[in-house]
Design an enzyme around this catalytic site. Structure first.
Site, PDB file in Angstrom:
ATOM      1  N   HIS A  24      18.143 -39.056  15.115  1.00  0.00           N
ATOM      2  CA  HIS A  24      19.046 -37.727  14.887  1.00  0.00           C
ATOM      3  C   HIS A  24      19.881 -37.953  14.155  1.00  0.00           C
ATOM      4  CE1 HIS A  24      17.378 -36.815  19.032  1.00  0.00           C
ATOM      5  NE2 HIS A  24      17.799 -37.611  19.579  1.00  0.00           N
TER       6      HIS A  24
ATOM      7  N   GLU B   9      19.212 -46.305  25.399  1.00  0.00           N
ATOM      8  CA  GLU B   9      20.480 -46.132  25.088  1.00  0.00           C
ATOM      9  C   GLU B   9      21.469 -46.949  25.831  1.00  0.00           C
ATOM     10  OE1 GLU B   9      21.451 -41.835  25.155  1.00  0.00           O
ATOM     11  OE2 GLU B   9      19.799 -41.524  24.043  1.00  0.00           O
TER      12      GLU B   9
ATOM     13  N   ASN C  10      14.756 -48.198  23.442  1.00  0.00           N
ATOM     14  CA  ASN C  10      15.052 -46.849  22.728  1.00  0.00           C
ATOM     15  C   ASN C  10      16.368 -46.705  22.415  1.00  0.00           C
ATOM     16  OD1 ASN C  10      13.496 -44.531  21.481  1.00  0.00           O
ATOM     17  ND2 ASN C  10      14.680 -43.401  23.015  1.00  0.00           N
TER      18      ASN C  10
ATOM     19  N   GLU D  60      12.703 -39.497  18.179  1.00  0.00           N
ATOM     20  CA  GLU D  60      13.300 -38.239  18.500  1.00  0.00           C
ATOM     21  C   GLU D  60      13.793 -37.723  17.198  1.00  0.00           C
ATOM     22  OE1 GLU D  60      16.389 -38.672  21.492  1.00  0.00           O
ATOM     23  OE2 GLU D  60      14.966 -40.101  22.722  1.00  0.00           O
TER      24      GLU D  60
ATOM     25  N   ASP E 117      15.124 -35.380  14.309  1.00  0.00           N
ATOM     26  CA  ASP E 117      15.431 -34.183  14.014  1.00  0.00           C
ATOM     27  C   ASP E 117      16.783 -34.528  12.889  1.00  0.00           C
ATOM     28  OD1 ASP E 117      17.496 -34.910  15.636  1.00  0.00           O
ATOM     29  OD2 ASP E 117      16.878 -33.485  17.296  1.00  0.00           O
TER      30      ASP E 117
HETATM   31  O1  G3I Z   1      17.428 -27.738  34.320  1.00  0.00           O
HETATM   32  C1  G3I Z   1      18.729 -27.299  34.322  1.00  0.00           C
HETATM   33  C2  G3I Z   1      18.628 -25.847  34.780  1.00  0.00           C
HETATM   34  O2  G3I Z   1      18.280 -25.734  36.319  1.00  0.00           O
HETATM   35  C3  G3I Z   1      20.078 -25.415  34.719  1.00  0.00           C
HETATM   36  O3  G3I Z   1      20.314 -24.161  34.987  1.00  0.00           O
HETATM   37  C4  G3I Z   1      20.689 -25.525  33.427  1.00  0.00           C
HETATM   38  C5  G3I Z   1      22.228 -25.165  33.041  1.00  0.00           C
HETATM   39  O4  G3I Z   1      22.796 -26.148  32.165  1.00  0.00           O
HETATM   40  O5  G3I Z   1      20.474 -26.788  33.036  1.00  0.00           O
HETATM   41  C6  G3I Z   1      19.327 -27.333  32.904  1.00  0.00           C
HETATM   42  O6  G3I Z   1      19.262 -28.714  32.480  1.00  0.00           O
HETATM   43  C7  G3I Z   1      19.553 -29.303  31.249  1.00  0.00           C
HETATM   44  C8  G3I Z   1      18.225 -29.809  30.780  1.00  0.00           C
HETATM   45  O7  G3I Z   1      18.576 -30.106  29.352  1.00  0.00           O
HETATM   46  C9  G3I Z   1      17.093 -29.227  30.823  1.00  0.00           C
HETATM   47  O8  G3I Z   1      17.155 -27.910  29.913  1.00  0.00           O
HETATM   48  C10 G3I Z   1      20.643 -29.847  31.280  1.00  0.00           C
HETATM   49  O9  G3I Z   1      22.062 -29.000  31.170  1.00  0.00           O
HETATM   50  C11 G3I Z   1      20.983 -30.262  29.681  1.00  0.00           C
HETATM   51  O10 G3I Z   1      21.990 -31.301  29.507  1.00  0.00           O
HETATM   52  C12 G3I Z   1      19.570 -31.132  29.136  1.00  0.00           C
HETATM   53  O11 G3I Z   1      19.743 -31.439  28.035  1.00  0.00           O
HETATM   54  C13 G3I Z   1      19.053 -32.685  27.535  1.00  0.00           C
HETATM   55  C14 G3I Z   1      19.775 -33.861  27.236  1.00  0.00           C
HETATM   56  O12 G3I Z   1      18.726 -34.882  26.675  1.00  0.00           O
HETATM   57  C15 G3I Z   1      20.392 -34.492  28.291  1.00  0.00           C
HETATM   58  O13 G3I Z   1      21.016 -35.493  28.003  1.00  0.00           O
HETATM   59  C16 G3I Z   1      17.982 -31.927  26.350  1.00  0.00           C
HETATM   60  O14 G3I Z   1      17.192 -30.941  26.744  1.00  0.00           O
HETATM   61  C17 G3I Z   1      17.273 -33.184  25.645  1.00  0.00           C
HETATM   62  O15 G3I Z   1      16.626 -32.749  24.642  1.00  0.00           O
HETATM   63  C18 G3I Z   1      18.264 -34.507  25.475  1.00  0.00           C
HETATM   64  O16 G3I Z   1      17.429 -35.633  25.003  1.00  0.00           O
HETATM   65  C19 G3I Z   1      18.045 -36.683  24.768  1.00  0.00           C
HETATM   66  C20 G3I Z   1      17.027 -37.784  25.040  1.00  0.00           C
HETATM   67  O17 G3I Z   1      16.489 -37.910  26.328  1.00  0.00           O
HETATM   68  C21 G3I Z   1      17.655 -39.324  24.826  1.00  0.00           C
HETATM   69  N1  G3I Z   1      18.250 -39.160  23.491  1.00  0.00           N
HETATM   70  C22 G3I Z   1      19.073 -37.829  22.980  1.00  0.00           C
HETATM   71  C23 G3I Z   1      18.495 -36.786  23.299  1.00  0.00           C
HETATM   72  C24 G3I Z   1      19.314 -35.531  22.744  1.00  0.00           C
HETATM   73  O18 G3I Z   1      20.511 -35.518  23.420  1.00  0.00           O
END
Ligand code: G3I
Length: 303
Positions: A208, A128, A171, A236, A238
């Site tokens: 996406h 990105e 990516n 990715e 969806d």
């Molecule tokens: O691990 C912490 C946890 O300790 C905490 O209690 C909780 C409270 O908010 O947050 C947890 O972290 C979260 C993490 O996912 C794990 O679940 C983050 O807040 C959350 O922001 C994070 O989101 C991820 C996101 O990327 C971050 O940018 C999504 O799961 C994940 O699906 C998403 O994936 C991205 C790709 O890497 C790149 N392309 C876009 C795609 C979708 O956004």
């Protein structure tokens, strides 16, 4: 074939999913994962904030959990991701000195790729890096702002020097529509890299999508990138509300392009998705295959 992975293998492709380490203990989840998918991308576990939360302190535990699962179940891995402006710890985003940031970036790539050497089919080396909208330029990030335009090339050159067998990918999202400035910006970068011998092997189209699915020109985009001499993948996928027709259409765009080597969906059940309430995946909250599962399986089998 009656699973996604086996059906994709019929045309020499893979079918993968994003996996969260914390869900591997859920038996419904693990059963579907191991039945249907032969490629795994860690959803968060190989990102910088997890892997190197403070300078020089590396935490490979969560990523290793996923790699061990993949090894035990014959699945290949996509590494995600080495250099990204998001999920980047504050200690990195606050570096203002170019020499420091260059050595921090290269050390991060080196340590992470070395740890996983031999276990990763393809790495999202840079994720990105291009701006949304009409500029066609790199987005603002600490890497761009402190190191300048050359940071992407530097990351790829470092990656190749560490592991010469892993495929090295760029990516991004919203690069599926051929005429978009962002798509053109990435295309021009790949073209330039290929012409100058900068090591790049593949481009990941995150895919996406909204409820209408892929833009009409998606196949054109995939084949134009492939013509530059890189593999392309849907990394990715969806799709809001998972219309069976729209899902199969997105998958078909890949199947129509010889160098589109695989498709990964961004999660297994709707309840596993980052897109809360959009039901964008192939399995429902209970792990039952949805209508889109059937249409995708048919498309894969017909390829
Ligand atoms: O691990 C912490 C946890 O300790 C905490 O209690 C909780 C409270 O908010 O947050 C947890 O972290 C979260 C993490 O996912 C794990 O679940 C983050 O807040 C959350 O922001 C994070 O989101 C991820 C996101 O990327 C971050 O940018 C999504 O799961 C994940 O699906 C998403 O994936 C991205 C790709 O890497 C790149 N392309 C876009 C795609 C979708 O956004």
């Amino acid at each position: 074939a009656n699973t996604l992975g086996a059906a994709a293998a019929g045309s020499g492709r893979y079918f993968g999913t994003a996996v969260a380490a914390g869900r591997l203990g859920d038996s419904t989840y693990a059963t579907i994962l191991d039945r249907e998918f032969n490629m795994i991308t860690p959803e968060n576990e190989m990102k910088w904030d997890t892997v190197e939360p403070s300078r020089g302190n590396f935490n490979f535990g969560p990523g290793d959990q996923i790699v061990n699962h993949a090894t035990a179940n014959g699945q290949r891995m996509r590494g995600h991701t080495l250099v990204w402006h998001s999920q980047l710890p504050g200690w990195v985003s606050s570096i203002g000195d170019a020499n420091t940031l260059r050595s921090v970036m290269n050390n991060h790539i080196t340590q992470e790729m070395t740890h996983y050497k031999g276990k990763i089919y393809a790495w999202d080396v840079v994720n990105e890096a291009f701006a949304d909208g009409g500029s066609g330029q790199h987005r603002s990030s600490v890497f761009q702002n402190v190191l300048g335009n050359g940071f992407i090339e530097e990351a790829f050159r470092t990656a190749r020097s560490v592991d010469s067998s892993a495929k090295l990918c760029y990516n991004d999202y919203s690069i599926e529509n051929w005429t978009d400035a962002k798509t053109q910006g990435v295309y021009n970068m790949v073209k330039d890299f290929k012409s100058r011998g900068v090591p790049i092997d593949c481009v990941g189209f995150q895919s996406h999508f909204g409820s209408g699915g892929a833009p009409a020109g998606f196949r054109t985009t995939l084949s134009n990138f492939a013509a530059l001499g890189v593999d392309v993948q849907l990394t990715e996928l969806d799709l809001a509300q998972a219309s069976p027709t729209a899902y199969a259409g997105a998958v078909q765009a890949c199947l129509d392009v010889a160098r589109c080597t695989g498709i990964t969906v961004w999660g297994i059940r709707d309840s596993d998705s980052w897109r809360t309430g959009e039901n964008p995946l192939l399995f429902d909250n209970y792990g039952n295959p949805k209508a889109a599962y059937g249409s995708v399986l048919t498309a894969l089998n017909n390829a």
